[in-house]
Design a protein around this motif. Structure first.
Motif, PDB file in Angstrom:
ATOM      1  N   GLY A  13       0.810  -1.208   0.000  1.00 18.43           N
ATOM      2  CA  GLY A  13       0.000   0.000   0.000  1.00 18.43           C
ATOM      3  C   GLY A  13       0.845   1.262   0.000  1.00 18.43           C
ATOM      4  O   GLY A  13       0.408   2.323   0.444  1.00 18.43           O
ATOM      5  N   GLY A  14       2.089   1.166  -0.483  1.00 19.62           N
ATOM      6  CA  GLY A  14       2.984   2.314  -0.459  1.00 19.62           C
ATOM      7  C   GLY A  14       2.559   3.417  -1.407  1.00 19.62           C
ATOM      8  O   GLY A  14       2.948   4.558  -1.260  1.00 19.62           O
ATOM      9  N   LEU A  15       1.743   3.081  -2.374  1.00 22.11           N
ATOM     10  CA  LEU A  15       1.304   4.102  -3.309  1.00 22.11           C
ATOM     11  C   LEU A  15      -0.046   4.634  -2.881  1.00 22.11           C
ATOM     12  O   LEU A  15      -0.923   3.879  -2.510  1.00 22.11           O
ATOM     13  CB  LEU A  15       1.167   3.502  -4.707  1.00 22.11           C
ATOM     14  N   ILE A 246      -1.407  -4.094 -12.493  1.00 22.20           N
ATOM     15  CA  ILE A 246      -1.777  -3.551 -11.189  1.00 22.20           C
ATOM     16  C   ILE A 246      -3.236  -3.136 -11.304  1.00 22.20           C
ATOM     17  O   ILE A 246      -3.595  -2.370 -12.202  1.00 22.20           O
ATOM     18  CB  ILE A 246      -0.929  -2.307 -10.828  1.00 22.20           C
ATOM     19  N   LEU A 247      -4.055  -3.674 -10.432  1.00 23.70           N
ATOM     20  CA  LEU A 247      -5.483  -3.379 -10.481  1.00 23.70           C
ATOM     21  C   LEU A 247      -5.866  -2.524  -9.275  1.00 23.70           C
ATOM     22  O   LEU A 247      -5.434  -2.778  -8.152  1.00 23.70           O
ATOM     23  CB  LEU A 247      -6.299  -4.673 -10.457  1.00 23.70           C
ATOM     24  N   THR A 248      -6.702  -1.546  -9.543  1.00 24.69           N
ATOM     25  CA  THR A 248      -7.182  -0.676  -8.475  1.00 24.69           C
ATOM     26  C   THR A 248      -8.459  -0.018  -8.981  1.00 24.69           C
ATOM     27  O   THR A 248      -8.676   0.067 -10.187  1.00 24.69           O
ATOM     28  CB  THR A 248      -6.106   0.379  -8.112  1.00 24.69           C
ATOM     29  N   MET A 271      -8.534  -4.979   0.332  1.00 21.12           N
ATOM     30  CA  MET A 271      -7.409  -4.484  -0.467  1.00 21.12           C
ATOM     31  C   MET A 271      -7.862  -3.265  -1.252  1.00 21.12           C
ATOM     32  O   MET A 271      -9.051  -3.096  -1.508  1.00 21.12           O
ATOM     33  CB  MET A 271      -6.945  -5.557  -1.470  1.00 21.12           C
ATOM     34  N   THR A 272      -6.892  -2.448  -1.663  1.00 27.26           N
ATOM     35  CA  THR A 272      -7.215  -1.352  -2.573  1.00 27.26           C
ATOM     36  C   THR A 272      -6.431  -1.480  -3.885  1.00 27.26           C
ATOM     37  O   THR A 272      -6.816  -0.894  -4.890  1.00 27.26           O
ATOM     38  CB  THR A 272      -6.889   0.022  -1.957  1.00 27.26           C
ATOM     39  N   THR A 273      -5.339  -2.235  -3.855  1.00 25.52           N
ATOM     40  CA  THR A 273      -4.474  -2.383  -5.023  1.00 25.52           C
ATOM     41  C   THR A 273      -4.015  -3.828  -5.067  1.00 25.52           C
ATOM     42  O   THR A 273      -3.729  -4.414  -4.026  1.00 25.52           O
ATOM     43  CB  THR A 273      -3.226  -1.486  -4.875  1.00 25.52           C
ATOM     44  N   MET A 274      -3.927  -4.382  -6.248  1.00 23.21           N
ATOM     45  CA  MET A 274      -3.594  -5.788  -6.355  1.00 23.21           C
ATOM     46  C   MET A 274      -2.721  -5.987  -7.587  1.00 23.21           C
ATOM     47  O   MET A 274      -2.990  -5.425  -8.639  1.00 23.21           O
ATOM     48  CB  MET A 274      -4.919  -6.533  -6.498  1.00 23.21           C
ATOM     49  N   GLU A 275      -1.681  -6.780  -7.436  1.00 23.93           N
ATOM     50  CA  GLU A 275      -0.856  -7.143  -8.581  1.00 23.93           C
ATOM     51  C   GLU A 275      -1.299  -8.499  -9.096  1.00 23.93           C
ATOM     52  O   GLU A 275      -1.605  -9.392  -8.313  1.00 23.93           O
ATOM     53  CB  GLU A 275       0.606  -7.242  -8.163  1.00 23.93           C
ATOM     54  N   MET A 276      -1.321  -8.660 -10.411  1.00 25.60           N
ATOM     55  CA  MET A 276      -1.567  -9.991 -10.974  1.00 25.60           C
ATOM     56  C   MET A 276      -0.552 -10.290 -12.060  1.00 25.60           C
ATOM     57  O   MET A 276      -0.369  -9.512 -12.992  1.00 25.60           O
ATOM     58  CB  MET A 276      -2.986 -10.096 -11.532  1.00 25.60           C
ATOM     59  N   SER A 277       0.082 -11.449 -11.945  1.00 27.10           N
ATOM     60  CA  SER A 277       1.043 -11.871 -12.956  1.00 27.10           C
ATOM     61  C   SER A 277       0.349 -12.815 -13.937  1.00 27.10           C
ATOM     62  O   SER A 277      -0.718 -13.354 -13.648  1.00 27.10           O
ATOM     63  CB  SER A 277       2.229 -12.563 -12.287  1.00 27.10           C
ATOM     64  N   PRO A 278       0.940 -13.031 -15.113  1.00 26.89           N
ATOM     65  CA  PRO A 278       0.307 -13.887 -16.117  1.00 26.89           C
ATOM     66  C   PRO A 278       0.005 -15.285 -15.561  1.00 26.89           C
ATOM     67  O   PRO A 278       0.858 -15.905 -14.937  1.00 26.89           O
ATOM     68  CB  PRO A 278       1.351 -13.954 -17.230  1.00 26.89           C
ATOM     69  N   GLY A 279      -1.219 -15.736 -15.791  1.00 31.05           N
ATOM     70  CA  GLY A 279      -1.642 -17.056 -15.335  1.00 31.05           C
ATOM     71  C   GLY A 279      -2.412 -17.031 -14.029  1.00 31.05           C
ATOM     72  O   GLY A 279      -3.127 -17.980 -13.717  1.00 31.05           O
TER      73      GLY A 279
END
Ligand code: C2O
Ligand code: CU
Ligand code: CU
Length: 510
Positions: A13-15, A246-248, A271-279
């Motif tokens: 949540g640094g951003l 990055i989803l938000t 959550m407020t922000t989420m990273e998703m990698s391929p797959g």
């Protein structure tokens, strides 16, 4: 080496997105296409589902037809629905002029029905696997896994979602009306030429894989979905070849992640922000009971620098509307109060996840992923023979433990039913490491303790430069030498360039 930011900054949540809130939908509503909902293919009664792999023409951009591949349709495939403790019967028919294998990503099924590269259907042929579904409810997917062609075939459209239900998940009373308050969200990126054709070249892919310049969601650009004024569940799949997202939400709202790759988390994680990698897959719940709309932004992670300036310019691009080169895509959820809403409050507990005791872990394996640029002084002549597909301009050697994928080599032999610890490290760059035939439990991510949103069942884990990611895993199904399982980087260009290995699961490993 290209920029790879510290993803922990996002997860921590640094951003901050405050002060950047958008007043409303960024694009005028009329300009946006509706979210295409892939038809549901209900396999829960055991009847065989016909899945025809074919060429198609799909309109990603208004008025432009793009040659594509699809399953029963022009682009992507139906959402296959199945249920724990039933048999899923599939009848694939490959009507293309090239071979195709189709893998069920996330399924706990034996190697001989897993759809790896050994199970390629030649042009014109059928493949009719029977899958015994024994795993908990989850969002999985299926996609091309053709040797050396996974990237190009998946890019052109050979992928679809698969939903596994079970009684326990149903008892949680989560939103589950497909296409209404339970939406498939398949995020990908594509590049188009002036004639609207898809642009793809494995040879010309950068070292981080093939990035499309335009994000598409279920094959549409920044679509809109009409949803009821209640709890809405999004089953999000990062179906991109190489892009991390990055989803938000545009208003920085809190949503709840309820499931990871392999099923429900123990409890919803705000959550407020989420990273998703391929797959990877994530299920989230968004509460729209008080809203008229909410907008899910899908940022290219590599566009965002550590100061978050990329996010700012991305938002500016979005606000100024389509036609901006770097405008991130979004999914607009527009509330229609005439639709019956799911108003059951979110359950506090979702599932029980049983971790093995430390003494149950019998074996540790280590995997190091490397990218070799050719000019490296490391001798790799010994394992470069017979892989002509990996040659060509700018070719790099992609290895795991020093070996490129070789269909005639079994890299690891695993015993069924025994807990193991797998430790994975990247020598360079970020890679989503995926394993067939299982779900695993991450214990360390990039050298740090796993966060609650990553603490559930997974089949894909991210690694970054020089840090170990570790998980514990147990394989309960068999995969013999003729039909081994794969482990690989899910950047499809890395996979096609050899960052993949094969392993068997047997009752005796002697
Ligand atoms: Cu989703 Cu072996 O892949
Ligand atoms: Cu898989
Ligand atoms: Cu990789």
């Amino acid at each position: 080496m290209s920029l790879k930011l510290s993803r922990r900054q996002f997860l921590g949540g640094g951003l901050s997105f405050t002060g950047l809130c958008l007043a409303g939908p960024a694009w005028s509503n009329t300009a946006r296409p509706s979210l295409p909902i892939p038809p549901l293919a209900d396999g829960t009664n055991g009847e065989p589902l016909d899945l025809t792999i074919r060429t198609g023409m799909w309109s990603f951009k208004p008025g432009v037809m793009t040659p594509t591949l699809g399953i029963n349709q022009d682009y992507l495939g139906p959402t296959i629905r199945t249920r724990r403790n039933t048999e899923l019967n599939l009848n694939y028919h490959n009507t293309l002029t090239e071979g195709v294998s189709v893998h069920g990503h996330g399924l706990h099924v034996p190697g001989n029905v897993d759809g790896g590269p050994q199970l390629e259907m030649p042009a014109g042929e059928h493949w009719q696997p029977t899958l015994s579904i024994v795993q908990p409810a989850a969002t999985c997917w299926y996609h091309s896994h053709t040797h050396g062609k996974t990237g190009t075939q998946t890019y052109r459209g050979l992928a679809g979602m698969m939903i596994i239900d079970d009684d326990e998940a149903v008892s949680k009373e989560l939103p589950n009306r497909y296409g209404l308050d339970d939406l498939p969200v398949i995020i990908q990126d594509r590049t188009f030429d002036a004639a609207g054709r898809l642009v793809y070249s494995l040879e010309d892919a950068g070292e981080d894989g093939w990035f499309g310049d335009t994000a598409v969601i279920n094959g549409a650009l920044s679509p809109v979905a009409e949803v009821p004024a209640g709890m809405v569940r999004l089953r999000i799949l990062n179906g991109a070849n190489a892009r991390f997202y990055i989803l938000t939400f545009a208003d920085n709202r809190t949503f709840h992640k309820i499931a990871s790759d392999g099923g429900l988390l123990e409890a919803p994680v705000p959550m407020t922000t989420m990273e998703m990698s391929p797959g990877e897959r994530c299920e989230i719940i968004v509460d729209l009971s008080e809203d008229t709309s909410a907008e899910l932004l899908t940022f290219f992670e590599d566009d965002i620098d550590e100061e978050g300036e990329g996010i700012v310019s991305g938002l500016v691009g979005l606000v100024t509307g389509p036609g901006q080169s770097a405008a991130p895509a979004s999914l607009l959820l527009r509330v229609d109060r005439t639709l019956v809403a799911h108003t059951v409050p979110m359950p506090e507990r979702l599932a029980t996840i049983e971790r093995p005791d430390p003494e149950e872990i019998r074996k540790t394996r280590e995997f190091v992923l490397e990218m070799d640029h050719g000019e490296s002084d490391r001798a790799h002549a010994g394992h470069s023979g017979g892989h002509g597909a990996h040659a060509g301009h700018g070719a790099m050697t992609m290895t795991i433990n020093g070996a490129v994928m070789d269909m005639s080599v079994i890299n690891e032999r695993v015993e069924r039913g025994v807990w193991e610890r797998w430790r994975i490290r990247s020598d360079q760059g970020a890679h989503p490491f995926h394993v067939h035939g299982c779900s695993f439990l991450v214990e360390q991510m990039e050298g740090a303790a796993v966060t609650p949103d990553q603490a559930g069942w997974k089949d894909t884990v991210v690694l970054d430069d020089d840090d170990w990611s570790e998980f514990v895993v147990r394989f309960d199904h068999l995969a013999d030498e003729d039909f081994p399982y794969m482990y690989h980087c899910h950047i499809l260009e890395h996979e096609d360039q050899g960052m993949m290995g094969q392993f068997t699961v047997t009752d005796t490993t002697g």
